[in-house]
Design a protein around this motif. Sequence first.
Motif, PDB file in Angstrom:
ATOM      1  N   VAL A   1       0.865  -1.171   0.000  1.00  0.00           N
ATOM      2  CA  VAL A   1       0.000   0.000   0.000  1.00  0.00           C
ATOM      3  C   VAL A   1       0.906   1.226   0.000  1.00  0.00           C
ATOM      4  O   VAL A   1       1.584   1.516   0.987  1.00  0.00           O
ATOM      5  N   VAL A   2       0.945   1.928  -1.129  1.00  0.00           N
ATOM      6  CA  VAL A   2       1.846   3.066  -1.312  1.00  0.00           C
ATOM      7  C   VAL A   2       1.128   4.353  -0.935  1.00  0.00           C
ATOM      8  O   VAL A   2       0.004   4.596  -1.392  1.00  0.00           O
ATOM      9  N   VAL A   3       1.756   5.169  -0.099  1.00  0.00           N
ATOM     10  CA  VAL A   3       1.201   6.480   0.219  1.00  0.00           C
ATOM     11  C   VAL A   3       2.177   7.551  -0.254  1.00  0.00           C
ATOM     12  O   VAL A   3       3.391   7.385  -0.188  1.00  0.00           O
ATOM     13  N   ARG A   4       1.602   8.629  -0.729  1.00  0.00           N
ATOM     14  CA  ARG A   4       2.406   9.684  -1.351  1.00  0.00           C
ATOM     15  C   ARG A   4       3.456  10.234  -0.385  1.00  0.00           C
ATOM     16  O   ARG A   4       4.608  10.438  -0.755  1.00  0.00           O
ATOM     17  N   GLU A   5       3.039  10.492   0.841  1.00  0.00           N
ATOM     18  CA  GLU A   5       3.948  10.972   1.880  1.00  0.00           C
ATOM     19  C   GLU A   5       3.545  10.342   3.200  1.00  0.00           C
ATOM     20  O   GLU A   5       2.373  10.011   3.411  1.00  0.00           O
ATOM     21  N   PHE A   6       4.512  10.206   4.090  1.00  0.00           N
ATOM     22  CA  PHE A   6       4.204   9.670   5.408  1.00  0.00           C
ATOM     23  C   PHE A   6       3.528  10.751   6.242  1.00  0.00           C
ATOM     24  O   PHE A   6       4.117  11.798   6.511  1.00  0.00           O
ATOM     25  N   ASP A   7       2.295  10.505   6.638  1.00  0.00           N
ATOM     26  CA  ASP A   7       1.564  11.415   7.496  1.00  0.00           C
ATOM     27  C   ASP A   7       1.136  10.635   8.727  1.00  0.00           C
ATOM     28  O   ASP A   7       0.206   9.829   8.666  1.00  0.00           O
ATOM     29  N   PRO A   8       1.832  10.837   9.850  1.00  0.00           N
ATOM     30  CA  PRO A   8       1.509  10.031  11.027  1.00  0.00           C
ATOM     31  C   PRO A   8       0.072  10.184  11.495  1.00  0.00           C
ATOM     32  O   PRO A   8      -0.470   9.287  12.138  1.00  0.00           O
ATOM     33  N   HIS A   9      -0.560  11.302  11.150  1.00  0.00           N
ATOM     34  CA  HIS A   9      -1.948  11.502  11.551  1.00  0.00           C
ATOM     35  C   HIS A   9      -2.906  10.617  10.740  1.00  0.00           C
ATOM     36  O   HIS A   9      -4.037  10.390  11.163  1.00  0.00           O
ATOM     37  N   GLN A  10      -2.469  10.138   9.572  1.00  0.00           N
ATOM     38  CA  GLN A  10      -3.311   9.285   8.736  1.00  0.00           C
ATOM     39  C   GLN A  10      -3.002   7.799   8.899  1.00  0.00           C
ATOM     40  O   GLN A  10      -3.761   6.951   8.444  1.00  0.00           O
ATOM     41  N   VAL A  11      -1.911   7.487   9.584  1.00  0.00           N
ATOM     42  CA  VAL A  11      -1.470   6.102   9.666  1.00  0.00           C
ATOM     43  C   VAL A  11      -2.514   5.210  10.307  1.00  0.00           C
ATOM     44  O   VAL A  11      -2.748   4.084   9.869  1.00  0.00           O
ATOM     45  N   LEU A  12      -3.159   5.709  11.336  1.00  0.00           N
ATOM     46  CA  LEU A  12      -4.163   4.901  12.028  1.00  0.00           C
ATOM     47  C   LEU A  12      -5.250   4.434  11.068  1.00  0.00           C
ATOM     48  O   LEU A  12      -5.611   3.253  11.031  1.00  0.00           O
ATOM     49  N   ASP A  13      -5.772   5.350  10.250  1.00  0.00           N
ATOM     50  CA  ASP A  13      -6.809   4.991   9.286  1.00  0.00           C
ATOM     51  C   ASP A  13      -6.296   3.989   8.260  1.00  0.00           C
ATOM     52  O   ASP A  13      -7.005   3.043   7.889  1.00  0.00           O
ATOM     53  N   LEU A  14      -5.067   4.188   7.782  1.00  0.00           N
ATOM     54  CA  LEU A  14      -4.494   3.294   6.788  1.00  0.00           C
ATOM     55  C   LEU A  14      -4.279   1.891   7.347  1.00  0.00           C
ATOM     56  O   LEU A  14      -4.550   0.890   6.668  1.00  0.00           O
ATOM     57  N   LEU A  15      -3.802   1.817   8.580  1.00  0.00           N
ATOM     58  CA  LEU A  15      -3.586   0.513   9.203  1.00  0.00           C
ATOM     59  C   LEU A  15      -4.871  -0.289   9.239  1.00  0.00           C
ATOM     60  O   LEU A  15      -4.901  -1.477   8.891  1.00  0.00           O
ATOM     61  N   VAL A  16      -5.936   0.354   9.658  1.00  0.00           N
ATOM     62  CA  VAL A  16      -7.212  -0.345   9.817  1.00  0.00           C
ATOM     63  C   VAL A  16      -7.845  -0.650   8.461  1.00  0.00           C
ATOM     64  O   VAL A  16      -8.335  -1.766   8.220  1.00  0.00           O
ATOM     65  N   LYS A  17      -7.834   0.322   7.552  1.00  0.00           N
ATOM     66  CA  LYS A  17      -8.501   0.146   6.257  1.00  0.00           C
ATOM     67  C   LYS A  17      -7.912  -1.018   5.476  1.00  0.00           C
ATOM     68  O   LYS A  17      -8.644  -1.832   4.887  1.00  0.00           O
ATOM     69  N   TYR A  18      -6.590  -1.124   5.459  1.00  0.00           N
ATOM     70  CA  TYR A  18      -5.942  -2.150   4.636  1.00  0.00           C
ATOM     71  C   TYR A  18      -5.432  -3.331   5.454  1.00  0.00           C
ATOM     72  O   TYR A  18      -4.837  -4.239   4.894  1.00  0.00           O
ATOM     73  N   ARG A  19      -5.655  -3.299   6.772  1.00  0.00           N
ATOM     74  CA  ARG A  19      -5.201  -4.374   7.662  1.00  0.00           C
ATOM     75  C   ARG A  19      -3.714  -4.668   7.421  1.00  0.00           C
ATOM     76  O   ARG A  19      -3.309  -5.780   7.081  1.00  0.00           O
ATOM     77  N   ILE A  20      -2.943  -3.617   7.608  1.00  0.00           N
ATOM     78  CA  ILE A  20      -1.494  -3.674   7.395  1.00  0.00           C
ATOM     79  C   ILE A  20      -0.867  -4.667   8.374  1.00  0.00           C
ATOM     80  O   ILE A  20      -1.189  -4.667   9.567  1.00  0.00           O
ATOM     81  N   THR A  21       0.026  -5.498   7.876  1.00  0.00           N
ATOM     82  CA  THR A  21       0.721  -6.444   8.752  1.00  0.00           C
ATOM     83  C   THR A  21       2.111  -5.963   9.135  1.00  0.00           C
ATOM     84  O   THR A  21       2.635  -6.364  10.177  1.00  0.00           O
ATOM     85  N   LYS A  22       2.713  -5.113   8.304  1.00  0.00           N
ATOM     86  CA  LYS A  22       4.056  -4.610   8.583  1.00  0.00           C
ATOM     87  C   LYS A  22       4.136  -3.139   8.213  1.00  0.00           C
ATOM     88  O   LYS A  22       3.674  -2.731   7.141  1.00  0.00           O
ATOM     89  N   ILE A  23       4.759  -2.381   9.095  1.00  0.00           N
ATOM     90  CA  ILE A  23       4.937  -0.957   8.824  1.00  0.00           C
ATOM     91  C   ILE A  23       6.309  -0.540   9.330  1.00  0.00           C
ATOM     92  O   ILE A  23       6.825  -1.101  10.297  1.00  0.00           O
ATOM     93  N   MET A  24       6.896   0.421   8.650  1.00  0.00           N
ATOM     94  CA  MET A  24       8.165   1.000   9.087  1.00  0.00           C
ATOM     95  C   MET A  24       7.932   2.470   9.395  1.00  0.00           C
ATOM     96  O   MET A  24       7.305   3.187   8.614  1.00  0.00           O
ATOM     97  N   MET A  25       8.416   2.908  10.563  1.00  0.00           N
ATOM     98  CA  MET A  25       8.309   4.325  10.917  1.00  0.00           C
ATOM     99  C   MET A  25       9.425   4.680  11.890  1.00  0.00           C
ATOM    100  O   MET A  25      10.085   3.803  12.453  1.00  0.00           O
ATOM    101  N   VAL A  26       9.626   5.978  12.068  1.00  0.00           N
ATOM    102  CA  VAL A  26      10.633   6.449  13.018  1.00  0.00           C
ATOM    103  C   VAL A  26       9.938   6.689  14.350  1.00  0.00           C
ATOM    104  O   VAL A  26       8.728   6.912  14.404  1.00  0.00           O
ATOM    105  N   PRO A  27      10.681   6.647  15.475  1.00  0.00           N
ATOM    106  CA  PRO A  27      10.049   6.790  16.789  1.00  0.00           C
ATOM    107  C   PRO A  27       9.220   8.057  16.964  1.00  0.00           C
ATOM    108  O   PRO A  27       8.173   8.025  17.625  1.00  0.00           O
ATOM    109  N   THR A  28       9.667   9.179  16.404  1.00  0.00           N
ATOM    110  CA  THR A  28       8.895  10.410  16.565  1.00  0.00           C
ATOM    111  C   THR A  28       7.510  10.277  15.943  1.00  0.00           C
ATOM    112  O   THR A  28       6.523  10.785  16.484  1.00  0.00           O
ATOM    113  N   ALA A  29       7.402   9.578  14.808  1.00  0.00           N
ATOM    114  CA  ALA A  29       6.096   9.342  14.179  1.00  0.00           C
ATOM    115  C   ALA A  29       5.270   8.369  15.008  1.00  0.00           C
ATOM    116  O   ALA A  29       4.041   8.498  15.111  1.00  0.00           O
TER     117      ALA A  29
END
Length: 509
Positions: free
Chosen positions: A229-257
């Motif tokens: 699932v490709v997103v144009r830019e990393f937006d930590p405020h949208q990650v929650l919705d993306l995780l649930v919508k696509y039932r993401i199994t793996k994600i990479m992010m930095v601690p601040t995000a």
Amino acid sequence: MGKPVLAEMIRSHAAERPDATALIFEGRESSYAQFDVHASRVANALIGAGVRPGDRVAFLGKNSDLYFEYWFGAAKAGAVLVPVNWRLAPPEVAYVLGDSAPKIVVADPMFLDRLDEANGYRIVVTEPSGNLPLFADWRDAAGSDDPRLDAGYDEPVLQLYTSGTTGNPKGAMLTSRSLLALRQETPADVMPEWNRWSADDVALIAMPVFHISGSGWGMWSLQHGGKGVVVREFDPHQVLDLLVKYRITKIMMVPTAMRIVCDHPDAAGTDFSFLKYICYGGSAIPLDLMRQAIAVFGCGFAQMYGMTETAGTITGLPPEDHDPEGNDRMRSVGVPLPGVEMRIVGEDGAELQRGTVGEIATRSPSNMTGYHGRPEATAEAIDADGWLRTGDAGYMDADGYIYLADRIKDMIITGGENVYPAEVENALYSHPQVSDVAVIGVPDPKWGEAVKAIVVPVEGQAPEPAALIAWARERIAAYKAPKTVDFREALPRNPSGKILRRLLRDEYR
């Protein structure tokens, strides 16, 4: 027959699982069969434009499924893709394009002000803009037969430019071996469980593709037939919705995000049972954040360490070493992956004893083949035996865990003593009023350099500098503790999350 090269994995998935979803981008889905055909059309469009095996082609844009079609199409044509950091200033973009000399540049229209066809390349745009050819039309006008001009296993398919925190960036040339060998050559049951991929995985591809964390994460998903699932830019405020919508199994992010996602008002009440692993890098994770993230997500956490020149991850701190009560190993970046050799060396290249700080060196199939057009820089980085000197200072403990001290160039020499910023930062991170911190050396008439901490306070908190200094002195040697503390709202970081201490140092020099 030689080992499978980059584009071969798409061919095989298209043949074996043609209807499986390869990529999703803003509502647009591509099956592996469609992705394979699109890549072949891109290859033929490139060939028709005069691109020959070994030529460079560039991409200047934000994340998109088209980027991956372009990359794998270039691979089928034997060309080398150069993703350009769109955050760079126009002169910096011009340098990268001048150094790589691409025949074609595919770009988002918003970045056209940084391009000029008079410099010898043709421009193709991802979205309509004037009379410039549109990527989808340019692609679909070409034939769908696979040209199969793939570069050899040890020839470049991707050229990523280092962040250039000092001097001009260098183009690290990554081959199919660099990108694929560790997983091709390591049995699945030998690879750490957190680093295994399968066709059942759904990966969020959110890190920028001009960085190995973006291109590599997407490639790992495609290599194993997963859904990306490709997103144009990393937006930590949208990650929650993306995780649930696509039932993401793996994600990479930095601690601040990660902190922003955890603090979302809906996070605590969301069922994340589908999420298997959160992988992170760029910096260690503060203990309070680790506790919060474990409570919110309930998944496994793995810290990854690597660099552009190693095609990404070469060590990992596995989930079992992430203890909510804290432990010494959580200050490390873990142990080398299967197939990766690592050692700590002195200035003469000789291996140092365990526990001694030196430069981290690594040897594995993932190492780059060299820097484009920079044989001297390549020889400085990689010795005759294939050992790559990372430029990172660190040490290895008795169990083989690697601990970063810091970039050697970031080392602070105060009163004749060496101080590594990461050690001071780790001490301050544990303070409950500290959200983020960077430590640098600033000129000092008495000590040569003095240790300065630049702190981002937890929202609503106003820590006292003296209290933070005292806190640090209780945890590390007094000479390592900061002499002064400044505060600000955010710290400058590169796309992988690493603090750009050079920018901070420049402010104080």
